[in-house]
Design a protein around this motif. Structure first.
Motif, short mmCIF file in Angstrom:
data_model
loop_
_atom_site.label_atom_id
_atom_site.label_comp_id
_atom_site.label_asym_id
_atom_site.label_seq_id
_atom_site.Cartn_x
_atom_site.Cartn_y
_atom_site.Cartn_z
N PRO A 354 0.79 -1.24 0.00
CA PRO A 354 0.00 0.00 0.00
C PRO A 354 0.82 1.28 0.00
CG PRO A 354 -0.03 -1.02 2.17
CD PRO A 354 0.63 -2.00 1.25
N VAL A 355 2.11 1.16 0.22
CA VAL A 355 2.98 2.34 0.27
C VAL A 355 3.79 2.48 -1.01
CG1 VAL A 355 4.94 3.39 1.46
CG2 VAL A 355 3.10 2.34 2.78
N THR A 356 4.41 1.40 -1.47
CA THR A 356 5.27 1.49 -2.66
C THR A 356 4.54 1.17 -3.95
OG1 THR A 356 5.95 -0.84 -2.56
CG2 THR A 356 7.24 0.76 -1.26
N LEU A 357 3.38 0.52 -3.87
CA LEU A 357 2.57 0.08 -5.02
C LEU A 357 3.24 -1.04 -5.81
CD1 LEU A 357 1.07 3.45 -6.29
CD2 LEU A 357 0.26 1.94 -4.46
N GLN A 358 4.28 -1.64 -5.25
CA GLN A 358 4.94 -2.80 -5.85
C GLN A 358 4.18 -4.06 -5.43
OE1 GLN A 358 8.79 -3.89 -4.18
NE2 GLN A 358 9.60 -4.21 -6.25
N HIS A 359 4.07 -5.01 -6.36
CA HIS A 359 3.38 -6.26 -6.02
C HIS A 359 4.12 -6.96 -4.90
CE1 HIS A 359 1.50 -10.22 -6.49
NE2 HIS A 359 0.51 -9.55 -7.05
N LYS A 360 3.36 -7.60 -4.04
CA LYS A 360 3.95 -8.22 -2.86
C LYS A 360 4.72 -9.50 -3.16
CE LYS A 360 0.82 -6.32 0.62
NZ LYS A 360 -0.12 -6.63 1.73
N ARG A 361 4.45 -10.13 -4.31
CA ARG A 361 5.12 -11.39 -4.64
C ARG A 361 5.93 -11.32 -5.93
NH1 ARG A 361 1.06 -14.44 -5.93
NH2 ARG A 361 -0.64 -13.00 -5.41
N TYR A 362 5.62 -10.39 -6.79
CA TYR A 362 6.33 -10.23 -8.06
C TYR A 362 6.90 -8.82 -8.12
CZ TYR A 362 3.92 -14.53 -9.28
OH TYR A 362 3.46 -15.84 -9.29
N PRO A 363 8.19 -8.65 -7.79
CA PRO A 363 8.76 -7.31 -7.60
C PRO A 363 8.83 -6.45 -8.87
CG PRO A 363 10.47 -9.00 -7.49
CD PRO A 363 9.16 -9.72 -7.48
N ASN A 364 8.71 -7.06 -10.05
CA ASN A 364 8.74 -6.26 -11.28
C ASN A 364 7.33 -5.89 -11.76
OD1 ASN A 364 8.08 -8.89 -12.07
ND2 ASN A 364 9.09 -8.68 -14.07
N VAL A 365 6.37 -6.02 -10.87
CA VAL A 365 4.98 -5.66 -11.20
C VAL A 365 4.51 -4.57 -10.23
CG1 VAL A 365 2.60 -6.46 -11.36
CG2 VAL A 365 4.47 -7.96 -12.10
N PHE A 366 3.86 -3.56 -10.79
CA PHE A 366 3.28 -2.46 -10.01
C PHE A 366 1.84 -2.26 -10.47
CE2 PHE A 366 7.80 -1.95 -10.06
CZ PHE A 366 8.16 -1.34 -8.86
N ALA A 367 1.05 -1.61 -9.63
CA ALA A 367 -0.33 -1.32 -10.02
C ALA A 367 -0.76 0.00 -9.42
CB ALA A 367 -1.27 -2.44 -9.57
N LEU A 368 -1.70 0.65 -10.10
CA LEU A 368 -2.25 1.91 -9.59
C LEU A 368 -3.70 2.05 -10.01
CD1 LEU A 368 -1.20 5.01 -11.72
CD2 LEU A 368 -0.92 2.66 -12.53
N GLY A 369 -4.39 2.96 -9.35
CA GLY A 369 -5.78 3.22 -9.67
C GLY A 369 -6.73 2.21 -9.07
N ASP A 370 -7.90 2.11 -9.66
CA ASP A 370 -8.98 1.30 -9.08
C ASP A 370 -8.66 -0.18 -9.02
OD1 ASP A 370 -10.32 3.69 -8.98
OD2 ASP A 370 -11.66 3.26 -10.66
N VAL A 371 -7.75 -0.67 -9.86
CA VAL A 371 -7.46 -2.11 -9.88
C VAL A 371 -6.56 -2.54 -8.73
CG1 VAL A 371 -5.36 -2.06 -11.32
CG2 VAL A 371 -6.95 -4.00 -11.49
N ALA A 372 -5.90 -1.60 -8.08
CA ALA A 372 -5.06 -1.94 -6.93
C ALA A 372 -5.95 -2.30 -5.74
CB ALA A 372 -4.15 -0.77 -6.58
#
Length: 467
Positions: A354-372
């Motif tokens: 919730p702070v970095t927006l990096q996926h918790k299990r796949y470090p090369n994946v990020f998400a933003l907006g309503d889908v997070a």
């Protein structure tokens, strides 16, 4: 024709200004409303902290507000990367503008732009639908163009309005038999009819109330709500219309309209201080009943009957007008992937820190907006998340600490009546107003900014990654 960042910068847009300083400048003050308001701590870093010179394949899934904002920012933050946006929609919708369509102050065409005019130069656009996400093999599968590999994936698909979660409710029924939703749109086709249908039904109820008592029902779902202000806006502006104070004038039929608001949660918005203020505001309305912990579970559109389900009882309510705010679900390609949260209220949404927006299990994946899988579902939240994505993707590429933090900032601009707006801003710690003005007081300036200038700021600044 695409927007050229270079040409835009030649017009002396000062992209390196602090957002708060920019807003405090007289010309930029209007960017405050509709979630364009800013907090200096909303994203705790600047672009200069996150520049990367690495060569990499960055894929962004989605070309809504989050996807395009992120693409524009990453174009500058990672200038040597090859950035690809995958999205099928040829039209981009300014969804917040539907409120002003419902209010009779915008038209549908005011809220539309061609996606090709917004996707930045030097960003590749694959006009296709992502059908699968395979984080283990660092690729996404598209409907027509096969597999697309990535070094970094940014998921910005938005969420799906799940009207089907209400038994008996079909989207084709909207616009008929007293049924409307300002949320109703088709982002794939670039169509949004909900605002216009809502405006028409508010006008028809006002006319019918001249001769007979009208029953009006608003439903707000349980769980996370996209644009928490939207239903409240329609409700409060509708009250003005019933009083004959809308843009078209008319008779005061307020005493002939009974309004029930069924709220699935135990709050109107998820900020206790501001929730109390809004409750007090609505408590002044003698013909309005708030029912918390009550959801719209079923609807018979032909008979115009709604089934309301609470913790202890279920009842049917006859209505003349029903406005529905839908619950949300993740797009199927996301929900079925390894990126999705597997349980809980936000099951199916992308499991990010919730702070970095990096996926918790796949470090090369990020998400933003309503889908997070985060509570904030607003344009203001998405914009701040885009700044975090901008820096943290670049930091990830360089092997640096992900130093930019999303504080949970969001904005809920509630239109309390025609000509007045309450600018509610908060983060995880509580209220976080940008300006030293009492945020509990509705003001004409926030309304004027929202109505006349924020749409311009959205298309001309936010969609260029400059806000």
């Amino acid at each position: 024709m695409k927007i050229s960042s270079k040409n835009f910068l030649k017009k002396k847009v000062l992209v390196d200004l602090s957002r708060r300083d920019f807003l405090k400048g007289g010309a930029a003050l209007p960017l405050l409303a509709l979630g364009a308001s800013q907090s200096a701590s909303a994203a705790e870093s600047k672009l200069t902290a996150g520049i990367s010179k690495k060569h990499a394949q960055i894929v962004i899934v989605g070309a809504g507000s989050g996807g395009i904002d992120a693409a524009a920012r990453l174009r500058r933050a990672a200038p040597n990367a090859e950035i690809t946006v995958i999205a099928p929609n040829t039209i981009h919708l300014y969804q917040s503008g539907q409120i002003f369509v419902a209010a009779g102050l915008y038209t549908q065409t005011d809220n539309r732009k061609n996606s090709s005019d917004l996707i930045p130069d030097k960003v590749k656009w694959i006009q296709d639908l992502v059908t699968q996400i395979d984080p283990k093999n660092h690729q996404v599968q598209t409907e027509k163009n096969g597999a697309v590999k990535y070094d970094v994936l940014v998921v910005a698909t938005g969420a799906v309005h799940d009207f089907s979660a209400i038994e008996g409710l079909k989207t084709e029924a909207f616009g008929q038999s007293g049924l409307a939703s300002v949320y109703l749109n088709d982002t794939l086709k670039g169509e949004a009819v909900g605002g216009e249908q809502t405006r028409q039904w508010l006008s028809q109820i006002a006319e019918a109330a001249r001769t007979s008592r009208q029953q009006v029902l608003f439903s707000i779902p349980e769980g996370d709500v996209k644009a928490q202000n939207a239903s409240l806006d329609v409700l409060l502006l509708g009250l003005d219309i019933f009083r004959g104070k809308g843009p078209g004038g008319g008779a005061d039929v307020y005493d002939n309209v009974a309004i029930t608001v069924a709220v699935g949660n135990e709050y109107l918005i998820d900020s206790k201080p501001f929730d109390r203020v809004l409750r007090k505001l609505l408590a002044k309305e003698k013909n309005l009943t708030l029912r918390f912990g009550t959801r719209l579970s079923a609807v018979d559109t032909q008979a115009q009957k709604a089934t309301l389900t609470g913790a202890k009882e279920t009842e049917e309510l006859k209505y003349d007008f029903l406005h529905v705010a839908p619950s949300l679900k993740a797009p199927e390609a996301v929900a079925q992937s390894e990126l999705a949260l597997k349980e809980g209220a936000r099951k199916g949404f992308v499991e990010v820190d919730p702070v970095t927006l990096q996926h918790k299990r796949y470090p090369n994946v990020f998400a933003l907006g309503d889908v997070a899988a985060l509570p904030a579902k607003s344009g203001a939240a998405t914009r701040d998340m885009a700044i975090v994505i901008q820096d943290n993707v670049a930091n990830y590429l360089e092997g640096r600490r992900l130093g930019t933090r999303y504080t949970g900032y969001t904005a809920v601009p509630v239109k309390t009546r025609y000509g007045r707006e309450m600018l509610i801003e908060y983060d995880r710690k509580g209220p976080n107003p940008t300006f030293p003005l009492d945020p509990n007081v509705p003001r004409w300036i926030w309304w004027e900014m929202d109505l006349h200038l924020i749409r311009w700021a959205y298309f001309e600044l936010m969609m260029r990654g400059l806000l």
